[in-house]
Design a protein around this motif. Sequence first.
Motif, PDB file in Angstrom:
ATOM      1  N   PHE A  80       0.826  -1.209   0.000  1.00  0.00           N
ATOM      2  CA  PHE A  80       0.000   0.000   0.000  1.00  0.00           C
ATOM      3  C   PHE A  80       0.860   1.258   0.000  1.00  0.00           C
ATOM      4  CE2 PHE A  80      -2.273   3.370   2.204  1.00  0.00           C
ATOM      5  CZ  PHE A  80      -3.488   3.384   1.530  1.00  0.00           C
ATOM      6  N   VAL A  81       1.793   1.325   0.918  1.00  0.00           N
ATOM      7  CA  VAL A  81       2.640   2.519   1.039  1.00  0.00           C
ATOM      8  C   VAL A  81       3.498   2.706  -0.217  1.00  0.00           C
ATOM      9  CG1 VAL A  81       4.555   3.534   2.323  1.00  0.00           C
ATOM     10  CG2 VAL A  81       2.641   2.539   3.546  1.00  0.00           C
ATOM     11  N   LEU A  82       4.073   1.633  -0.716  1.00  0.00           N
ATOM     12  CA  LEU A  82       4.926   1.749  -1.899  1.00  0.00           C
ATOM     13  C   LEU A  82       4.143   2.258  -3.111  1.00  0.00           C
ATOM     14  CD1 LEU A  82       7.643   1.364  -3.275  1.00  0.00           C
ATOM     15  CD2 LEU A  82       7.014  -1.016  -3.692  1.00  0.00           C
ATOM     16  N   VAL A  83       2.985   1.687  -3.377  1.00  0.00           N
ATOM     17  CA  VAL A  83       2.191   2.127  -4.534  1.00  0.00           C
ATOM     18  C   VAL A  83       1.690   3.549  -4.333  1.00  0.00           C
ATOM     19  CG1 VAL A  83       0.070   1.684  -5.843  1.00  0.00           C
ATOM     20  CG2 VAL A  83       1.603  -0.200  -5.266  1.00  0.00           C
ATOM     21  N   VAL A 100       3.164   5.973  -2.704  1.00  0.00           N
ATOM     22  CA  VAL A 100       4.301   6.867  -2.951  1.00  0.00           C
ATOM     23  C   VAL A 100       4.600   6.956  -4.448  1.00  0.00           C
ATOM     24  CG1 VAL A 100       6.797   7.114  -2.633  1.00  0.00           C
ATOM     25  CG2 VAL A 100       5.338   6.637  -0.680  1.00  0.00           C
ATOM     26  N   VAL A 101       4.599   5.823  -5.130  1.00  0.00           N
ATOM     27  CA  VAL A 101       4.873   5.830  -6.575  1.00  0.00           C
ATOM     28  C   VAL A 101       3.836   6.664  -7.311  1.00  0.00           C
ATOM     29  CG1 VAL A 101       4.944   4.392  -8.647  1.00  0.00           C
ATOM     30  CG2 VAL A 101       6.152   3.662  -6.597  1.00  0.00           C
ATOM     31  N   PHE A 102       2.567   6.482  -6.997  1.00  0.00           N
ATOM     32  CA  PHE A 102       1.522   7.287  -7.641  1.00  0.00           C
ATOM     33  C   PHE A 102       1.696   8.762  -7.320  1.00  0.00           C
ATOM     34  CE2 PHE A 102      -0.276   3.569  -9.068  1.00  0.00           C
ATOM     35  CZ  PHE A 102      -1.555   3.696  -9.587  1.00  0.00           C
ATOM     36  N   GLY A 103       2.036   9.071  -6.083  1.00  0.00           N
ATOM     37  CA  GLY A 103       2.164  10.471  -5.674  1.00  0.00           C
ATOM     38  C   GLY A 103       3.300  11.203  -6.358  1.00  0.00           C
ATOM     39  N   VAL A 104       4.443  10.567  -6.506  1.00  0.00           N
ATOM     40  CA  VAL A 104       5.594  11.277  -7.072  1.00  0.00           C
ATOM     41  C   VAL A 104       5.687  11.176  -8.586  1.00  0.00           C
ATOM     42  CG1 VAL A 104       6.954  11.150  -4.966  1.00  0.00           C
ATOM     43  CG2 VAL A 104       7.198   9.358  -6.691  1.00  0.00           C
ATOM     44  N   ILE A 158      10.947   6.924  -3.825  1.00  0.00           N
ATOM     45  CA  ILE A 158      10.659   5.498  -3.998  1.00  0.00           C
ATOM     46  C   ILE A 158      11.749   4.661  -3.333  1.00  0.00           C
ATOM     47  CG2 ILE A 158      10.405   3.652  -5.689  1.00  0.00           C
ATOM     48  CD1 ILE A 158       9.171   5.834  -7.565  1.00  0.00           C
ATOM     49  N   GLY A 159      12.991   5.042  -3.496  1.00  0.00           N
ATOM     50  CA  GLY A 159      14.089   4.301  -2.881  1.00  0.00           C
ATOM     51  C   GLY A 159      14.029   4.327  -1.363  1.00  0.00           C
ATOM     52  N   LEU A 160      13.716   5.492  -0.797  1.00  0.00           N
ATOM     53  CA  LEU A 160      13.589   5.582   0.657  1.00  0.00           C
ATOM     54  C   LEU A 160      12.401   4.777   1.173  1.00  0.00           C
ATOM     55  CD1 LEU A 160      14.462   9.325   1.372  1.00  0.00           C
ATOM     56  CD2 LEU A 160      15.767   7.299   2.023  1.00  0.00           C
ATOM     57  N   THR A 161      11.327   4.741   0.405  1.00  0.00           N
ATOM     58  CA  THR A 161      10.161   3.953   0.801  1.00  0.00           C
ATOM     59  C   THR A 161      10.504   2.471   0.853  1.00  0.00           C
ATOM     60  OG1 THR A 161       8.678   5.579  -0.182  1.00  0.00           O
ATOM     61  CG2 THR A 161       7.773   3.397   0.239  1.00  0.00           C
ATOM     62  N   VAL A 162      11.191   1.982  -0.164  1.00  0.00           N
ATOM     63  CA  VAL A 162      11.593   0.573  -0.187  1.00  0.00           C
ATOM     64  C   VAL A 162      12.563   0.289   0.962  1.00  0.00           C
ATOM     65  CG1 VAL A 162      12.844  -1.167  -1.519  1.00  0.00           C
ATOM     66  CG2 VAL A 162      11.164   0.278  -2.646  1.00  0.00           C
ATOM     67  N   THR A 163      13.531   1.166   1.164  1.00  0.00           N
ATOM     68  CA  THR A 163      14.517   0.967   2.229  1.00  0.00           C
ATOM     69  C   THR A 163      13.860   0.931   3.605  1.00  0.00           C
ATOM     70  OG1 THR A 163      16.219   2.068   0.913  1.00  0.00           O
ATOM     71  CG2 THR A 163      16.603   1.899   3.284  1.00  0.00           C
ATOM     72  N   LEU A 164      13.022   1.910   3.891  1.00  0.00           N
ATOM     73  CA  LEU A 164      12.376   1.960   5.198  1.00  0.00           C
ATOM     74  C   LEU A 164      11.396   0.806   5.385  1.00  0.00           C
ATOM     75  CD1 LEU A 164      11.824   5.803   5.568  1.00  0.00           C
ATOM     76  CD2 LEU A 164      13.512   4.361   6.718  1.00  0.00           C
ATOM     77  N   GLY A 165      10.732   0.404   4.309  1.00  0.00           N
ATOM     78  CA  GLY A 165       9.843  -0.752   4.393  1.00  0.00           C
ATOM     79  C   GLY A 165      10.592  -2.017   4.737  1.00  0.00           C
ATOM     80  N   HIS A 166      11.727  -2.208   4.103  1.00  0.00           N
ATOM     81  CA  HIS A 166      12.535  -3.393   4.400  1.00  0.00           C
ATOM     82  C   HIS A 166      13.101  -3.333   5.818  1.00  0.00           C
ATOM     83  CE1 HIS A 166      12.606  -5.764   0.761  1.00  0.00           C
ATOM     84  NE2 HIS A 166      12.628  -4.642   0.066  1.00  0.00           N
ATOM     85  N   LEU A 167      13.614  -2.202   6.207  1.00  0.00           N
ATOM     86  CA  LEU A 167      14.195  -2.094   7.547  1.00  0.00           C
ATOM     87  C   LEU A 167      13.156  -2.299   8.649  1.00  0.00           C
ATOM     88  CD1 LEU A 167      16.623   0.929   7.093  1.00  0.00           C
ATOM     89  CD2 LEU A 167      17.226  -1.483   7.348  1.00  0.00           C
ATOM     90  N   GLY A 168      11.942  -1.854   8.403  1.00  0.00           N
ATOM     91  CA  GLY A 168      10.917  -1.954   9.429  1.00  0.00           C
ATOM     92  C   GLY A 168      10.275  -3.319   9.566  1.00  0.00           C
ATOM     93  N   TYR A 219      -5.694   6.616  -4.298  1.00  0.00           N
ATOM     94  CA  TYR A 219      -5.029   7.758  -4.933  1.00  0.00           C
ATOM     95  C   TYR A 219      -5.852   8.312  -6.090  1.00  0.00           C
ATOM     96  CZ  TYR A 219      -1.566  10.919  -6.665  1.00  0.00           C
ATOM     97  OH  TYR A 219      -0.938  12.070  -7.051  1.00  0.00           O
ATOM     98  N   THR A 220      -6.325   7.432  -6.964  1.00  0.00           N
ATOM     99  CA  THR A 220      -7.049   7.925  -8.137  1.00  0.00           C
ATOM    100  C   THR A 220      -8.392   8.553  -7.767  1.00  0.00           C
ATOM    101  OG1 THR A 220      -7.931   5.712  -8.548  1.00  0.00           O
ATOM    102  CG2 THR A 220      -5.969   6.357  -9.775  1.00  0.00           C
ATOM    103  N   LEU A 221      -9.022   8.079  -6.697  1.00  0.00           N
ATOM    104  CA  LEU A 221     -10.323   8.627  -6.321  1.00  0.00           C
ATOM    105  C   LEU A 221     -10.231   9.872  -5.439  1.00  0.00           C
ATOM    106  CD1 LEU A 221     -12.298   5.338  -5.615  1.00  0.00           C
ATOM    107  CD2 LEU A 221     -12.404   6.797  -7.643  1.00  0.00           C
ATOM    108  N   PHE A 222      -9.193   9.958  -4.597  1.00  0.00           N
ATOM    109  CA  PHE A 222      -9.165  11.040  -3.620  1.00  0.00           C
ATOM    110  C   PHE A 222      -7.941  11.955  -3.673  1.00  0.00           C
ATOM    111  CE2 PHE A 222     -11.745   7.682  -1.617  1.00  0.00           C
ATOM    112  CZ  PHE A 222     -12.939   8.364  -1.520  1.00  0.00           C
ATOM    113  N   PHE A 223      -6.796  11.450  -4.074  1.00  0.00           N
ATOM    114  CA  PHE A 223      -5.571  12.233  -3.955  1.00  0.00           C
ATOM    115  C   PHE A 223      -4.955  12.692  -5.269  1.00  0.00           C
ATOM    116  CE2 PHE A 223      -5.169   9.588   0.036  1.00  0.00           C
ATOM    117  CZ  PHE A 223      -5.594  10.607   0.861  1.00  0.00           C
TER     118      PHE A 223
END
Length: 158
Positions: free
Chosen positions: A39-42, A44-48, A64-74, A119-123
């Motif tokens: 959810f978070v990765l997609v 972020v990708v849609f947003g940027v 996108i890179g920071l999202t993947v990194t933080l997702g893996h670390l967490g 994202y497509t409906l609200f953001f």
Amino acid sequence: MYVLVKDVSGAGPLGLGHTNLNKDVSDLQGLGFEFFLGFVLVLVVFGVTDENKPDSRFIAPLAIGLTVTLGHLGVVSYTGSSMNPARTFGTAVVTGIWENHWVYWAGPILGGVAAALLYTLFFAAPEVDSHSSEKYRQVQQSDDKEVKTFYSIPDHPM
């Protein structure tokens, strides 16, 4: 392929990058973790990469890179943080371990679909008429303040 790696030290769930649930994490908890990561990765990708926000594209690789990194670390200690069904499928083929494999398909796919719909409906940024944008407007007569100042300098050769 499994024959080639079966004697490799740590070729089980913790070796060769294989993703598997922690012994203290249930199937549904693992699904929740992977859903959240997808959810978070997609999102972020849609947003940027939104075509109606051209200024955000410059930071897209970093975001996108920071999202993947933080997702893996967490989440790596709970589910192995797959974030990508193909990553889990490849290691499952090589190691022959298919336990809880459905979690790594259902979680990221459902999370990605939910983020895309949200994202497509609200953001999503509204479409911007490229000609009415203040950033790219044509210069008007009233905008020659700098030119008039330049020509009013006494030592100017013109």
